[in-house]
Design a protein around this motif. Structure first.
Motif, mmCIF file in Angstrom:
data_model
loop_
_atom_site.group_PDB
_atom_site.id
_atom_site.type_symbol
_atom_site.label_atom_id
_atom_site.label_comp_id
_atom_site.label_asym_id
_atom_site.label_seq_id
_atom_site.Cartn_x
_atom_site.Cartn_y
_atom_site.Cartn_z
ATOM 1 N N TYR A 10 0.855 -1.192 0.000
ATOM 2 C CA TYR A 10 0.000 0.000 0.000
ATOM 3 C C TYR A 10 0.889 1.241 0.000
ATOM 4 O O TYR A 10 2.118 1.158 -0.031
ATOM 5 C CB TYR A 10 -0.929 -0.010 1.236
ATOM 6 N N ALA B 77 -9.872 7.009 -9.084
ATOM 7 C CA ALA B 77 -9.674 6.465 -7.738
ATOM 8 C C ALA B 77 -10.886 6.859 -6.916
ATOM 9 O O ALA B 77 -11.734 7.638 -7.378
ATOM 10 C CB ALA B 77 -8.397 7.014 -7.106
ATOM 11 N N ALA C 62 -11.296 8.850 -4.389
ATOM 12 C CA ALA C 62 -11.468 10.282 -4.157
ATOM 13 C C ALA C 62 -12.001 10.974 -5.407
ATOM 14 O O ALA C 62 -12.842 11.874 -5.321
ATOM 15 C CB ALA C 62 -10.137 10.914 -3.735
ATOM 16 N N THR D 167 -10.832 12.404 2.441
ATOM 17 C CA THR D 167 -11.158 12.711 1.053
ATOM 18 C C THR D 167 -12.585 13.249 0.916
ATOM 19 O O THR D 167 -12.853 14.008 -0.012
ATOM 20 C CB THR D 167 -11.022 11.458 0.161
ATOM 21 N N ASN D 168 -13.498 12.880 1.831
ATOM 22 C CA ASN D 168 -14.889 13.342 1.705
ATOM 23 C C ASN D 168 -14.982 14.867 1.783
ATOM 24 O O ASN D 168 -15.471 15.495 0.839
ATOM 25 C CB ASN D 168 -15.802 12.696 2.755
ATOM 26 N N THR E 199 -16.640 4.233 9.434
ATOM 27 C CA THR E 199 -15.190 4.054 9.605
ATOM 28 C C THR E 199 -14.809 3.464 10.967
ATOM 29 O O THR E 199 -13.647 3.131 11.169
ATOM 30 C CB THR E 199 -14.436 5.386 9.407
ATOM 31 N N HIS F 214 -19.484 5.706 -4.728
ATOM 32 C CA HIS F 214 -18.303 5.269 -5.481
ATOM 33 C C HIS F 214 -17.856 3.913 -4.959
ATOM 34 O O HIS F 214 -18.158 3.539 -3.825
ATOM 35 C CB HIS F 214 -17.150 6.283 -5.386
ATOM 36 N N ASN G 69 -14.302 1.391 -4.618
ATOM 37 C CA ASN G 69 -12.842 1.321 -4.697
ATOM 38 C C ASN G 69 -12.494 -0.098 -5.151
ATOM 39 O O ASN G 69 -12.260 -0.973 -4.307
ATOM 40 C CB ASN G 69 -12.184 1.572 -3.337
ATOM 41 N N HIS H 212 -9.887 -1.253 -6.167
ATOM 42 C CA HIS H 212 -8.567 -1.646 -5.665
ATOM 43 C C HIS H 212 -8.649 -2.056 -4.203
ATOM 44 O O HIS H 212 -7.637 -2.457 -3.622
ATOM 45 C CB HIS H 212 -7.558 -0.503 -5.869
ATOM 46 N N LYS H 213 -9.792 -1.933 -3.581
ATOM 47 C CA LYS H 213 -10.000 -2.534 -2.262
ATOM 48 C C LYS H 213 -10.914 -3.741 -2.449
ATOM 49 O O LYS H 213 -10.488 -4.890 -2.351
ATOM 50 C CB LYS H 213 -10.667 -1.533 -1.305
HETATM 51 C C1 PLP Z 1 -13.229 5.444 3.796
HETATM 52 C C2 PLP Z 1 -12.459 5.866 2.577
HETATM 53 N N1 PLP Z 1 -13.011 6.756 1.723
HETATM 54 C C3 PLP Z 1 -12.360 7.167 0.616
HETATM 55 C C4 PLP Z 1 -11.099 6.724 0.309
HETATM 56 C C5 PLP Z 1 -10.403 7.284 -0.900
HETATM 57 O O1 PLP Z 1 -10.214 6.353 -1.897
HETATM 58 P P1 PLP Z 1 -8.945 6.416 -2.878
HETATM 59 O O2 PLP Z 1 -7.739 6.260 -2.038
HETATM 60 O O3 PLP Z 1 -9.172 5.304 -3.822
HETATM 61 O O4 PLP Z 1 -8.971 7.737 -3.553
HETATM 62 C C6 PLP Z 1 -10.490 5.792 1.166
HETATM 63 C C7 PLP Z 1 -9.150 5.239 0.831
HETATM 64 O O5 PLP Z 1 -8.175 5.336 1.411
HETATM 65 C C8 PLP Z 1 -11.176 5.366 2.332
HETATM 66 O O6 PLP Z 1 -10.606 4.496 3.171
#
Ligand code: PLP
Lengths: 454, 513
Positions: free
Chosen positions: A98, B140, B142, B175-176, B221, B268, B270, B272-273
């Motif tokens: 990561y 991504a 965000a 990021t929110n 979270t 959205h 992710n 990649h998760k």
């Molecule tokens: C709860 C949460 N929201 C949003 C994101 C943002 O996603 P990304 O890193 O793909 O932009 C993450 C990732 O780290 C996250 O854990």
């Protein structure tokens, strides 16, 4: 079941230790009226063998640049990628890690990013680079926002119409709800002059964005353009093709304040548009407004040189709505590939790539221009990409050229209605004389067919 | 795993004149270069890039790779990041030439197989979300957030409504609020209650006619499902506002509950998760978004449509209400191909099992450690839980960071620390479904042992890594963000970072604050 290690007896015992008897009970906190009462409607599971056959058959239905010689560009290029890039980047210690939050467990990634930042400054002539953004288009938007923040009170960005149309579209989307206007300076004969730019600049202009070589492949007078911007107190954002810097003057030596680029051509595969690499480098004075992650050098407690993520107070996880950008996940693996590519090619190798592309592109332009009904669209100097005008329907010509076995160019009328008869052609070092001659023959034959004139 | 010898920088290994030949000579007629490009455009000096042979480069990167932790080598319970195993078949299939070597502007007849694959990804993501309209363009998570908020803004503008606010819980990912700000909204923070859920009173008080969107993460979270979501969605609807879901935690609810069925309007993913895309040491990811039908016209352009014949596919650029583009080209296709392979490998039962086992593993691990590491919120967690080292910090001076660093000595990656912000000394632990019970038990054993260890020793952890704790304060105070041209060091300890060795490249950066 794919990728689950626990056996049914593990599951029974684990549930038992939690005082549960079924997996179902784990979800009791979800109100039952919200729950999905059926199976998801996606196809049933495939074995690895079946999936391999299936995906291979989908792949076989595409005719990529591995099957037909590619003369397509417009920001994504079919340059040669040395085997070492693919093999080193597929070490899973790199690609299954990561973001390097824990420096002690991530020195490999951190050192590689520090080297990437250095390589980008060497390539562009700028002072600092971040660790990567998503792609060239969003890097242009980030640069715009950065300039807007650095030139507080100014609410306008001037964009050359010779900048990639999809980059301009990205800027427009990012600015849609912000107090920020975007004004386009229309190119004349495929270029934007410093006089035009100077005439359009106002005291409200925060920055200009120009591209070198521009979308049509033409070379702009970068030094005069950046000077025009700075004369009015605006910043000069320059979008470059990193391969061109093997041959052309660096934007950092020509006055650029912020340099952005699509880094795909530095060792990244085409894969239909992404993942690519957004490069952003700037002058040291603008560092505090730089978007994205940055790696810095420091020492550990024993005095060893080492690397860490730094200047994080610009970033979203600390600064939240006041961050310089919302970026979190970036394009680390693509930046790693770019570093490997630059390390393998070195200064001479990159120069050779640029020079070979130039020679072959000029040979192609010269040969194509000899076909009746074809002319080179713009008179200015170009690097590895150029536009031709065809006295026919450009899309139909390209269909015919494809039928002859070539990805023969891009019709740009969709972006520039006044250039409906114009085709953009890129030539990299990978194209042989034989392929170029074949392309020319394909165009010649296409233009002779009646259907392209309908 | 670790090499204890420090690795020289590429620039220090460089020797003038060394190179790797990979290109063929020119086969077109020779012309003087300045007859092709006027000399005023040409660089006058060679680039200052390093000069290396292939073996130099191969040793360099092979060595660097050995000082990384990775999923393939280590348990990596980094909360919120879903560090599940990245299947090898996905890597092999994404590298097939018929998928890897496709130019973004190829004519549609030459990419029918790829368009079909991507069309199916749109369909799968729509079904899993319970939200039918999908854009694969964002790069991504965000960027997915930003894109969805721009879609919401365009929707309200189209309706002739001006709404200026986005409401965000204090437990949300950074990021929110950053995305909401970028999209031109004012952000309003909603408190969490003592259970770690949305404080409904605070939410009601702040919800008004200026509210465009509420951004929720559910499971949230702290790793618990907020059962108030139905109420929240109804309250928003009354006000004409939209509910956004941050889908970072989809790994807990695949096939269990669909965001659309919870009242979510936009979200959205992710991939990649949730869908096993490798994180690449920081990226790439992808951030596809799924929305309700009434928001579909505003999605980025193009999307993929299936033609009336049912077998051909095309890009749909004819979207007059679209917000436009958030990047150049189609999207992070390589990541989406891996997501496709993953979803096809799992099928409906496999996807549901992913979430069941992710939640089982998290609850089991939590039960092994929560006597010693308090978990302030929730009895049952979903796919992750957030422990607090507050008590240990107070009583023995052992902080979350100490625990994180010490875990590395046991060849385990640290959890996410100090996030979410509402839990003091947070250790956010997400084991994922791909870990075995034995790994979880070993991790718990190590955590419990660390809790007993000498605090002084823990402050100096890790002890077995190539470097000890870095001086982050110095790194930020006078940033060195590129090689400063120092003479190659014979041993790492002889290098004084920041010192100017008098080379032409020497440069120590200072930040203006
Ligand atoms: C709860 C949460 N929201 C949003 C994101 C943002 O996603 P990304 O890193 O793909 O932009 C993450 C990732 O780290 C996250 O854990």
């Amino acid at each position: 079941m794919a990728y689950i290690l626990n056996t049914s007896s593990d599951v029974r015992e684990m549930l038992g230790s939690l005082g549960l008897t079924s997996l179902e009970q784990l979800f009791e906190s979800i109100p039952s009226e919200l729950r999905l009462k059926r199976s998801l409607s996606v196809p049933d599971a495939m074995s690895e063998m079946a999936l391999t056959t299936h995906v291979s058959s989908l792949a076989a239905r595409n005719q990529g640049v591995d099957r037909l010689p590619c003369f397509l560009g417009a920001g994504a290029y079919d340059h040669f990628i040395p085997a070492a890039v693919d093999l080193l980047a597929s070490r899973s210690e790199f690609y299954t890690a990561y973001t390097p939050y824990q420096a002690e467990a991530s020195q490999g990634t951190l050192q590689a990013i520090f080297e990437y930042q250095t390589l980008i400054t060497q390539l562009t002539g700028m002072d600092v680079s971040n660790a990567s953004l998503y792609d060239g288009g969003s890097a242009a938007a980030e640069a715009m926002l950065m300039a807007h923040a650095l030139r507080e009170g100014r609410d306008e960005i001037l964009v050359a119409g010779s900048v990639h149309p999809e980059y301009r579209a990205t800027l427009a989307t990012y600015a849609a709800n912000l107090p920020l206007k975007i004004r386009v300076v229309e190119p004349v004969a495929g270029r934007v002059t410093a006089d035009q730019m100077a005439a359009s600049l106002t005291d409200q202009t925060a920055a200009i964005l120009v591209q070198q070589p521009n979308f049509f492949g033409q070379l702009e007078d970068l030094k005069a353009l950046t000077a025009a911007a700075q004369a009015r107190g605006a910043l000069a954002i320059v979008s470059v093709d990193p391969i061109s810097l093997g041959l052309l003057q660096r934007p950092g030596d020509l006055g650029a304040d912020i340099v952005i680029a699509e880094g795909q051509s530095l060792g990244n595969i085409l894969t239909y548009g992404g993942p690519y690499l957004g490069i952003l480098a700037c002058r040291e004075a603008y560092l505090r407004k730089l978007p994205g992650r940055v790696v810095g050098q420091t020492t550990d407690r024993r005095g060893n040189r080492c690397w860490v993520l730094t200047l994080q107070t610009r970033e979203q996880h600390i600064r939240r709505e006041k961050a310089t950008s919302n970026i979190c996940t970036n394009q680390g693996l693509m930046a790693l590939r770019a570093s490997m590519y630059l390390a393998l090619l070195g200064p001479q190798g990159l120069r050779d790539v640029a020079e070979l592309s130039t020679r072959k592109a000029h040979y192609a332009a010269e040969q194509l221009a000899q076909i009746p009904g074809v002319s080179v669209a713009f008179p200015g100097p170009f690097f590895k990409e150029f536009t031709i005008r065809v006295e026919a329907n450009a899309r139909k010509v390209l269909d015919q050229v494809l039928a002859h076995g070539f990805h023969g160019g891009i019709a740009i009328g969709e972006w520039y209605p006044e250039l409906a008869d114009t085709i953009l052609i890129a030539v990299t070092e990978k194209r042989t004389k034989e392929e170029i001659d074949g392309l020319v023959a394909a165009y010649r034959s296409a233009l002779q067919s009646h259907s392209v004139h309908e | 795993m670790y090499k204890l010898d420090p690795t020289a920088l590429l620039f220090e290994t460089s020797r003038p004149g060394r190179r790797t030949d990979v290109l063929s000579p020119s086969d077109v007629p020779d012309r003087p270069l300045d007859s092709l490009i006027p000399s005023e455009f040409l660089a006058t000096k060679p680039l200052p890039l390093p000069e290396l042979g292939e073996l130099d480069v191969v040793r360099h990167y092979t060595t660097l790779s050995t000082s990384n932790m990775s999923i393939d080598a280590n348990f990596y319970p980094l909360g919120s990041c879903t560090m599940k195993y990245n299947p090898k078949r996905n890597e092999r299939l994404a590298a097939l030439p018929g998928l890897a070597h496709i130019h973004p502007y190829q004519q549609e007849p030459t990419i029918q197989g790829l368009l079909q694959l991507l069309y199916e990804v749109q369909e799968f993501l729509g079904e899993i979300a319970g939200l039918p309209a999908v854009s694969l363009q964002p790069a991504a998570g965000a960027q997915g957030e930003l894109t969805a908020l721009l879609v919401a803004a365009a929707y309200f503008r189209h309706k002739g409504e001006h709404r200026s606010k986005v409401l965000i819980p204090d437990s949300a990912h950074g990021t929110n609020p950053a995305s909401a700000h970028l999209a031109g909204f004012e952000t309003v923070t909603i408190k969490s209650n003592s259970e770690g859920l949305v404080d409904l009173e605070d939410f009601r008080a702040k919800l008004d006619d200026q509210t465009a969107v509420f951004m929720i993460t559910n499971p949230n979270t702290v790793g618990i499902f907020d059962p108030q979501i139905g109420t929240i969605s109804a309250l928003l609807k009354e006000r004409g506002a939209l509910l956004y879901l941050d889908g970072a935690n989809m790994n807990a609810i695949l096939g269990i509950v669909r965001p659309g069925d919870m009242g979510v309007d936009l979200m959205h993913y992710n991939p990649h998760k949730t869908f096993s895309g490798p994180h690449g040491g920081g990226g790439p990811g992808a951030g596809p978004i799924a929305v309700r039908d009434f928001l579909a016209p505003f999605l980025p352009s193009p999307t993929i449509t299936r033609l009336a014949d049912g077998t051909h596919y095309a890009l749909d650029h004819n979207r007059p209400l679209s917000i436009g583009r958030v990047r150049a080209f189609f999207g992070n296709v390589g990541v989406l191909v891996r997501a496709y392979c993953y979803i096809r490998s799992q099928g409906p039962d496999g996807l549901k099992a992913v979430s069941e086992h992710a939640v089982l593993n998290a609850n089991y691990l939590k039960s092994l450690v929560d006597k010693v590491f308090t978990v302030p919120h929730g009895n049952n967690c979903m796919h992750e839980f957030v422990a607090s080292a507050r008590g240990m910090a107070r009583d023995r001076g052992i902080r979350a960071m100490d625990i994180a660093k010490r875990l590395i000595d046991f060849n385990m990656h640290a959890p996410t620390v100090y996030f979410p912000l509402i839990v003091p000394e947070a250790l956010m632990i997400e084991p994922t479904e791909t870990e075995s019970r034995q790994t979880l038990e070993r991790f718990a054993e190590v955590l419990l042992q660390i809790a007993q260890e000498d605090p002084e020793m823990l402050h100096d952890a890790p002890h077995t890594t190539p470097i000890s704790r870095p001086d982050e304060v110095a790194a930020a105070r006078s940033p060195i963000l590129k090689w400063n041209g120092a003479v190659p060091a014979t041993s790492a300890t002889s290098v004084k970072p920041g010192a100017d060795h008098g080379s032409i490249h020497a440069q120590t950066l200072t930040v203006s604050r």
